[in-house]
Scaffold this motif. Structure first.
Motif, mmCIF file in Angstrom:
data_model
loop_
_atom_site.group_PDB
_atom_site.id
_atom_site.type_symbol
_atom_site.label_atom_id
_atom_site.label_comp_id
_atom_site.label_asym_id
_atom_site.label_seq_id
_atom_site.Cartn_x
_atom_site.Cartn_y
_atom_site.Cartn_z
ATOM 1 N N SER A 84 0.831 -1.204 0.000
ATOM 2 C CA SER A 84 0.000 0.000 0.000
ATOM 3 C C SER A 84 0.869 1.259 0.000
ATOM 4 N N ASP A 85 0.219 2.386 -0.205
ATOM 5 C CA ASP A 85 0.907 3.677 -0.121
ATOM 6 C C ASP A 85 0.765 4.276 1.271
ATOM 7 N N MET A 86 0.220 3.506 2.209
ATOM 8 C CA MET A 86 -0.035 4.009 3.558
ATOM 9 C C MET A 86 1.158 3.766 4.468
ATOM 10 N N THR A 87 1.323 4.644 5.423
ATOM 11 C CA THR A 87 2.299 4.411 6.478
ATOM 12 C C THR A 87 1.738 3.307 7.371
ATOM 13 N N ILE A 88 2.567 2.784 8.242
ATOM 14 C CA ILE A 88 2.084 1.759 9.165
ATOM 15 C C ILE A 88 0.994 2.336 10.065
ATOM 16 N N ALA A 89 1.175 3.557 10.518
ATOM 17 C CA ALA A 89 0.163 4.188 11.373
ATOM 18 C C ALA A 89 -1.176 4.303 10.641
ATOM 19 N N GLN A 90 -1.140 4.743 9.397
ATOM 20 C CA GLN A 90 -2.373 4.871 8.616
ATOM 21 C C GLN A 90 -3.008 3.499 8.368
ATOM 22 N N PHE A 91 -2.195 2.526 8.009
ATOM 23 C CA PHE A 91 -2.693 1.184 7.728
ATOM 24 C C PHE A 91 -3.338 0.580 8.975
ATOM 25 N N CYS A 92 -2.661 0.696 10.103
ATOM 26 C CA CYS A 92 -3.193 0.146 11.351
ATOM 27 C C CYS A 92 -4.500 0.815 11.741
ATOM 28 N N HIS A 93 -4.572 2.122 11.579
ATOM 29 C CA HIS A 93 -5.813 2.842 11.897
ATOM 30 C C HIS A 93 -6.949 2.372 10.987
ATOM 31 N N ILE B 195 -5.969 -2.041 13.857
ATOM 32 C CA ILE B 195 -4.889 -2.858 14.406
ATOM 33 C C ILE B 195 -4.054 -1.990 15.340
ATOM 34 N N ASN B 196 -3.690 -2.535 16.488
ATOM 35 C CA ASN B 196 -2.798 -1.835 17.393
ATOM 36 C C ASN B 196 -1.422 -1.756 16.726
ATOM 37 N N GLN B 197 -0.871 -0.568 16.659
ATOM 38 C CA GLN B 197 0.391 -0.356 15.947
ATOM 39 C C GLN B 197 1.546 -1.167 16.542
ATOM 40 N N SER B 198 1.631 -1.215 17.859
ATOM 41 C CA SER B 198 2.722 -1.973 18.477
ATOM 42 C C SER B 198 2.557 -3.474 18.213
ATOM 43 N N THR B 199 1.323 -3.952 18.141
ATOM 44 C CA THR B 199 1.085 -5.356 17.803
ATOM 45 C C THR B 199 1.522 -5.632 16.368
ATOM 46 N N PHE B 200 1.245 -4.698 15.458
ATOM 47 C CA PHE B 200 1.667 -4.857 14.067
ATOM 48 C C PHE B 200 3.191 -4.977 13.979
ATOM 49 N N TYR B 201 3.895 -4.076 14.675
ATOM 50 C CA TYR B 201 5.363 -4.112 14.658
ATOM 51 C C TYR B 201 5.886 -5.431 15.252
ATOM 52 N N LEU B 202 5.272 -5.891 16.336
ATOM 53 C CA LEU B 202 5.691 -7.140 16.951
ATOM 54 C C LEU B 202 5.495 -8.313 15.996
ATOM 55 N N GLN B 203 4.344 -8.372 15.346
ATOM 56 C CA GLN B 203 4.071 -9.465 14.413
ATOM 57 C C GLN B 203 4.995 -9.400 13.197
ATOM 58 N N ARG B 204 5.282 -8.191 12.720
ATOM 59 C CA ARG B 204 6.198 -8.049 11.587
ATOM 60 C C ARG B 204 7.599 -8.524 11.972
ATOM 61 N N LYS B 205 8.029 -8.182 13.181
ATOM 62 C CA LYS B 205 9.340 -8.620 13.657
ATOM 63 C C LYS B 205 9.393 -10.144 13.764
ATOM 64 N N LYS B 206 8.324 -10.764 14.257
ATOM 65 C CA LYS B 206 8.271 -12.223 14.353
ATOM 66 C C LYS B 206 8.374 -12.864 12.973
ATOM 67 N N ARG B 207 7.657 -12.319 12.001
ATOM 68 C CA ARG B 207 7.689 -12.875 10.637
ATOM 69 C C ARG B 207 9.086 -12.722 10.025
ATOM 70 N N GLN B 208 9.735 -11.590 10.276
ATOM 71 C CA GLN B 208 11.080 -11.369 9.741
ATOM 72 C C GLN B 208 12.070 -12.336 10.373
ATOM 73 N N ALA B 209 11.929 -12.595 11.667
ATOM 74 C CA ALA B 209 12.834 -13.520 12.351
ATOM 75 C C ALA B 209 12.666 -14.936 11.805
ATOM 76 N N LEU B 210 11.443 -15.317 11.486
ATOM 77 C CA LEU B 210 11.191 -16.650 10.933
ATOM 78 C C LEU B 210 11.755 -16.780 9.525
ATOM 79 N N ALA B 211 11.842 -15.662 8.812
ATOM 80 C CA ALA B 211 12.309 -15.683 7.427
ATOM 81 C C ALA B 211 13.835 -15.690 7.315
ATOM 82 N N LEU B 212 14.531 -15.385 8.414
ATOM 83 C CA LEU B 212 15.996 -15.341 8.370
ATOM 84 C C LEU B 212 16.559 -16.741 8.206
ATOM 85 N N PRO B 213 17.595 -16.901 7.390
ATOM 86 C CA PRO B 213 18.203 -18.217 7.230
ATOM 87 C C PRO B 213 18.904 -18.642 8.515
#
Length: 90
Positions: A19-28, A32-50
């Motif tokens: 999207s063209d939205m910032t995370i704050a705009q997308f979450c609103h 979605i709670n913004q801190s929850t979004f960041y936490l979930q994104r961090k978890k997904r990135q950690a799982l994707a690391l080799p």
């Protein structure tokens, strides 16, 4: 509170990135709670690391067939006053 499974979170993260939205705009917009979004994104990135533990090679496998005759010395001075010296010993 809406519970989402890992696939739903990945879809939301992908949708925000596309999207063209910032995370704050997308979450609103998606209630979605913004801190929850960041936490979930961090978890997904950690799982994707080799996993690098299997990529370590023995030092012997890195050396060439002929011995390296170059001399080197390294001195590392740490802030606490400790000095570490390393060299080829030659």
């Amino acid at each position: 509170m809406t519970r989402r499974n890992p696939q739903e979170w990945q879809q939301l993260i992908d949708a925000q990135e596309a999207s063209d939205m910032t995370i704050a705009q997308f979450c609103h917009a998606h209630n979605i709670n913004q801190s929850t979004f960041y936490l979930q994104r961090k978890k997904r990135q950690a799982l994707a690391l080799p996993q690098t533990s299997e990529q370590w090679l023995p030092i012997g496998s890195l050396s060439s067939q002929q011995p390296d005759t170059r001399q080197w010395q390294i001195e590392l001075s740490l802030p606490n006053g400790v000095v570490l010296n390393m060299s080829t010993g030659g």
